[in-house]
Design an enzyme around this catalytic site. Sequence first.
Site, PDB file in Angstrom:
ATOM      1  N   HIS A 269       0.839  -1.205   0.000  1.00 48.54           N
ATOM      2  CA  HIS A 269       0.000   0.000   0.000  1.00 48.54           C
ATOM      3  C   HIS A 269       0.865   1.243   0.000  1.00 48.54           C
ATOM      4  O   HIS A 269       1.863   1.350   0.718  1.00 48.54           O
ATOM      5  CB  HIS A 269      -1.023  -0.014   1.136  1.00 48.54           C
ATOM      6  CG  HIS A 269      -0.520   0.214   2.523  1.00 48.54           C
ATOM      7  ND1 HIS A 269      -0.381   1.482   3.071  1.00 48.54           N
ATOM      8  CD2 HIS A 269      -0.170  -0.643   3.510  1.00 48.54           C
ATOM      9  CE1 HIS A 269       0.039   1.384   4.323  1.00 48.54           C
ATOM     10  NE2 HIS A 269       0.183   0.106   4.615  1.00 48.54           N
ATOM     11  N   ASP A 281       5.599   2.703   7.189  1.00 47.64           N
ATOM     12  CA  ASP A 281       4.247   2.210   6.925  1.00 47.64           C
ATOM     13  C   ASP A 281       3.516   3.138   5.957  1.00 47.64           C
ATOM     14  O   ASP A 281       2.859   4.071   6.375  1.00 47.64           O
ATOM     15  CB  ASP A 281       3.482   2.112   8.250  1.00 47.64           C
ATOM     16  CG  ASP A 281       2.098   1.512   8.098  1.00 47.64           C
ATOM     17  OD1 ASP A 281       1.828   0.870   7.066  1.00 47.64           O
ATOM     18  OD2 ASP A 281       1.293   1.696   9.022  1.00 47.64           O
ATOM     19  N   GLU A 314      -5.404   1.795   1.920  1.00 48.48           N
ATOM     20  CA  GLU A 314      -5.289   0.661   2.836  1.00 48.48           C
ATOM     21  C   GLU A 314      -5.578   1.093   4.263  1.00 48.48           C
ATOM     22  O   GLU A 314      -6.219   0.367   5.034  1.00 48.48           O
ATOM     23  CB  GLU A 314      -3.881   0.066   2.751  1.00 48.48           C
ATOM     24  CG  GLU A 314      -3.690  -1.247   3.535  1.00 48.48           C
ATOM     25  CD  GLU A 314      -3.241  -1.062   4.970  1.00 48.48           C
ATOM     26  OE1 GLU A 314      -3.179  -2.068   5.708  1.00 48.48           O
ATOM     27  OE2 GLU A 314      -2.961   0.086   5.381  1.00 48.48           O
ATOM     28  N   GLU A 315      -5.108   2.273   4.612  1.00 49.08           N
ATOM     29  CA  GLU A 315      -5.196   2.721   5.995  1.00 49.08           C
ATOM     30  C   GLU A 315      -6.619   3.042   6.439  1.00 49.08           C
ATOM     31  O   GLU A 315      -6.866   3.202   7.623  1.00 49.08           O
ATOM     32  CB  GLU A 315      -4.300   3.948   6.215  1.00 49.08           C
ATOM     33  CG  GLU A 315      -2.810   3.682   6.062  1.00 49.08           C
ATOM     34  CD  GLU A 315      -2.219   2.851   7.193  1.00 49.08           C
ATOM     35  OE1 GLU A 315      -2.975   2.372   8.051  1.00 49.08           O
ATOM     36  OE2 GLU A 315      -0.986   2.696   7.202  1.00 49.08           O
ATOM     37  N   ASP A 346       4.081  -5.121   3.621  1.00 45.69           N
ATOM     38  CA  ASP A 346       3.542  -4.027   4.414  1.00 45.69           C
ATOM     39  C   ASP A 346       4.437  -3.839   5.642  1.00 45.69           C
ATOM     40  O   ASP A 346       4.412  -4.659   6.561  1.00 45.69           O
ATOM     41  CB  ASP A 346       2.109  -4.362   4.840  1.00 45.69           C
ATOM     42  CG  ASP A 346       1.385  -3.183   5.471  1.00 45.69           C
ATOM     43  OD1 ASP A 346       2.035  -2.170   5.752  1.00 45.69           O
ATOM     44  OD2 ASP A 346       0.165  -3.297   5.688  1.00 45.69           O
ATOM     45  N   HIS A 448       2.053   4.712  12.971  1.00 44.77           N
ATOM     46  CA  HIS A 448       0.910   5.616  12.807  1.00 44.77           C
ATOM     47  C   HIS A 448       1.114   6.923  13.578  1.00 44.77           C
ATOM     48  O   HIS A 448       0.175   7.470  14.166  1.00 44.77           O
ATOM     49  CB  HIS A 448      -0.392   4.941  13.237  1.00 44.77           C
ATOM     50  CG  HIS A 448      -0.913   3.969  12.232  1.00 44.77           C
ATOM     51  ND1 HIS A 448      -2.121   3.325  12.359  1.00 44.77           N
ATOM     52  CD2 HIS A 448      -0.390   3.516  11.064  1.00 44.77           C
ATOM     53  CE1 HIS A 448      -2.326   2.533  11.328  1.00 44.77           C
ATOM     54  NE2 HIS A 448      -1.268   2.631  10.531  1.00 44.77           N
TER      55      HIS A 448
END
Length: 507
Positions: A269, A281, A314-315, A346, A448
């Site tokens: 992603h 990420d 994706e998130e 990922d 994140h």
Amino acid sequence: MRTPRRTAIAGLALAGLTLTTLSVAPAQAGNPNNSAKLRKAVTVDGVMRHLEAFQAIADANDGNRAAGTSGYEASGAYVQGVLEGAGYDVTRQNFTINYQEPGVVEQISPTPTEYVSNTATGSGEGDVTAQVTAVDIALGLGNASTSGCQATDFAGFPAGNIALVQRGACDFGLKADNAEAAGASAVIIFNQGNTTAEDRNGPVNPTLGTFDVNIPVAGVSYLDGVDLSDPSTTVARVFASDIEQRQTFNLIAQTDTGRTDNVVMLGAHLDGVMEGAGINDNGSGSAAILETAVQLADVNKLNNAVRFAWWGAEEIGLVGSTYYVNDLKANNPTELDRIATYLNFDMVGSPNYKIGVYDADQSTYPAPAGVPIPGGSIETEDVLTDYFDSVGQPWVDTEFSGRSDYQAFILNGVPSSGLFTGAEQPKTAAEQALFGGQTGVAYDVNYHAVGDDIDNVNAEALDINSDAIAHATITLAQSTLAINGKRSAGKSGNIHPHHEHDEEVAA
């Protein structure tokens, strides 16, 4: 016919950013048509150049590369430019998402405090200030919680209050749905009390899935949840912005040699979260497969075509990869059968890394209920683990959970595997013995978060995994016999795409 490779992309304008100092890795001499040659061609320096481009893009676009933003658009333009420079035809597959700006969770009284929070994907919109009521929470380190999983948890809940529930035991969406049914005006979900400070301080990033929730829902950290659960806390605010429709996209590119009825597919992603640049990420996976695609373009002939995908959104719930698979099913249902296997990458450069391979054979982790493991997935896992064993590289299993972009593929019978270096969970002592790093500290303390920048990537992990990706790509491009019994080699060792039906089926 493949166009000549451009060895640098200079003056590439991306949403106001001119990348005059960033270039793709130079072409390697020769025809990297085996594992050793392709691994040599796919260098960690080449992968890092793409990550530097993603960081520059985030810096020029409000600090992030989230779906539906200018940072994502610029990331896609960069990837597409690099691929076209290597000779690929690139398809941009557009789709629509629900987009929300970041929300707010704050204590109004007795102590005005704004918390680090994430608006739940699928949240309703609104701005609610109300009393807080904790629902069956389990405070304390290591305590598991079933908070909000049952409608009975909300017996006597004061209608109009904000429900404070804790992560654990069931879907976020079920907790929020139960809260709304009980009359809650908003929901705050806080993390479990895991054993490390990094986990306790990290906000939940909830996804509500298929539940239809019309009230604001947000996630906060364990420690912030404890603060909000204190009886002295009387009033809090939860704000979730208006939901708007925005267009975003996947990028798809495929080699121009190799049989097209037995495609090997790799994906990662491309989007990140709003909170930061998303370099581990998942700039790491995106950059690794991008450099693999660039170098694979120099192979003269492949037995099986290789298809690369950079997924959007994706998130916010695996939206792009799910859209891609559903679109194939609806418009060309035979195409899924033509994908021999799918490999997902990922987070492959976590700073406190493990080398994790999706555990398709369930030798360490039983797959969660409802997660299928299609035939051929074990053999795809073996391509990665056998490679690591052959070069003396330690590895561990990571759960075959379906919680990334391989989900839609396995739900539709496509064999899958992939690599993962870890997110918010703490590294074990056994893993520290294998890979170094710090026991009890999250694999990625900036998961994140704003700290997921170019300095948040472990170059050693990225190098190890880039070699594994290159090996798996060329190995499967030459043969998927172990996975699906299909032979792609004739007397010459290659088969041209227009002879794609001339297959032998292994006994």
